[in-house]
Design an enzyme around this catalytic site. Structure first.
Site, short mmCIF file in Angstrom:
data_model
loop_
_atom_site.label_atom_id
_atom_site.label_comp_id
_atom_site.label_asym_id
_atom_site.label_seq_id
_atom_site.Cartn_x
_atom_site.Cartn_y
_atom_site.Cartn_z
N ARG A 62 0.83 -1.24 0.13
CA ARG A 62 0.02 -0.06 0.14
C ARG A 62 0.85 1.11 -0.11
O ARG A 62 1.88 1.26 0.30
CB ARG A 62 -0.77 -0.16 1.35
CG ARG A 62 -1.93 1.10 1.32
CD ARG A 62 -2.84 1.03 2.49
NE ARG A 62 -3.76 2.06 2.89
CZ ARG A 62 -3.16 2.88 3.89
NH1 ARG A 62 -2.23 2.45 4.69
NH2 ARG A 62 -3.78 4.09 3.82
N LYS A 127 2.73 -8.32 11.90
CA LYS A 127 2.35 -8.60 10.29
C LYS A 127 2.72 -9.96 9.87
O LYS A 127 3.71 -10.38 9.59
CB LYS A 127 2.83 -7.34 9.36
CG LYS A 127 1.96 -7.61 7.99
CD LYS A 127 2.60 -6.34 7.32
CE LYS A 127 1.88 -6.01 5.97
NZ LYS A 127 2.15 -4.95 5.37
N ARG A 262 -0.40 3.58 12.59
CA ARG A 262 0.48 2.78 13.49
C ARG A 262 -0.48 2.70 14.82
O ARG A 262 -0.79 3.66 15.24
CB ARG A 262 1.78 3.21 13.75
CG ARG A 262 2.65 3.47 12.30
CD ARG A 262 3.32 2.21 11.93
NE ARG A 262 4.28 2.18 10.94
CZ ARG A 262 5.04 1.08 10.62
NH1 ARG A 262 4.80 -0.20 11.08
NH2 ARG A 262 5.75 1.38 9.30
#
Length: 265
Positions: A62, A127, A262
């Protein structure tokens, strides 16, 4: 034509009747980007085109970020289809694909899987994967390409280049965990019907499913855009999939193309 027709046939067999919704399944040893390749081929018809690669030389994430894509280390899968939706609905498609992927991984035995708005699959803030949706107007409906990357077993040299906490299925489930074929089949078995449902109902029927997976809701977050950084408390999603954040001066809503997010302490 697939370079690995046997693997394509095995995936179609694993999908059963759902395979009828796929027009083509292509496996490539390497490609610059699975999304870019499907965009070059063009998105036509209601049946999906699926492309899976062993490696990507220019994998994309992204906001123009690169996606580390060494051979055999992750699932690199893109699906192209034309959807009868309005272009304004396109940002929520990332969230719908995230729900399908997270639920598929949960069915494979992955515990504590969550979604970090707008496009990350995470386990305890690490992640595991990501989703990149690209679209083009023209013709009947909207042409979309949904790129999915899920870490299977990242080698050390590749992991060293990742600039955020990460994990992979080998660390979560052990070396006997599901391989690429099983993960691809699980994802597609939920993503294909999810796309049909999204055409019918929009994001509304996915809102509660997303909320159950929301890794940011109730947490302090930092958002960065062209004007600098902002902190606030994530409140969940609005009805259109926008991120709701409470700031000192009140609540604001953010669309996925506007900011980087974040979690903060």
């Amino acid at each position: 034509m697939s370079e690995q027709p046997a693997e394509a046939a095995a995936l179609a067999a694993a999908l059963g009747p759902l395979a009828q919704r796929i027009g083509s399944i292509t496996y490539l040893h390497t490609v610059d980007s699975t999304n870019a390749e499907l965009l070059r081929r063009g998105v036509t018809g209601d049946r999906a085109q699926v492309l899976i690669a062993d490696a990507q030389s220019a994998g994309r994430g992204r906001l123009g970020r690169s996606w580390i894509s060494p051979p055999g280390a992750s699932l690199y899968l893109s699906l192209a289809r034309r959807l009868r939706i309005d272009a304004r609905q396109a940002p929520a498609l990332t969230l719908v694909a995230g729900v399908a992927c997270a639920e598929a991984l949960s069915a494979l035995g992955v515990d504590r899987i969550g979604l970090k708005w707008p496009n990350d699959l995470v386990i305890e803030a690490r992640k595991l994967g990501g989703i990149l949706v690209e679209s083009a107007t023209g013709g009947d409906g909207l042409a979309v390409v949904i790129g999915i990357g899920i870490n299977l077993a990242l080698p050390g040299e590749a992991a060293a280049a990742i600039d955020q906490p990460w994990t992979d299925l080998a660390r979560v489930l052990g070396p006997a965990g599901p391989g690429r074929a099983a993960v691809a089949a699980a994802v597609l078995s939920l993503l294909l019907p999810a796309l049909d449902e999204f055409e019918r109902t929009g994001f509304s029927s996915f809102a509660s499913r997303y909320a159950a997976l929301d890794a940011l809701r109730g947490r302090p977050v930092r958002l960065e855009d062209g004007r600098g950084g902002h902190t606030g408390l994530a409140l969940g999603l609005a009805e259109n999939g926008a991120l709701r954040v409470r700031h000192e001066d009140g609540e604001r809503r953010y669309l996925s193309g506007e900011v980087r997010v974040r979690a903060s302490s």
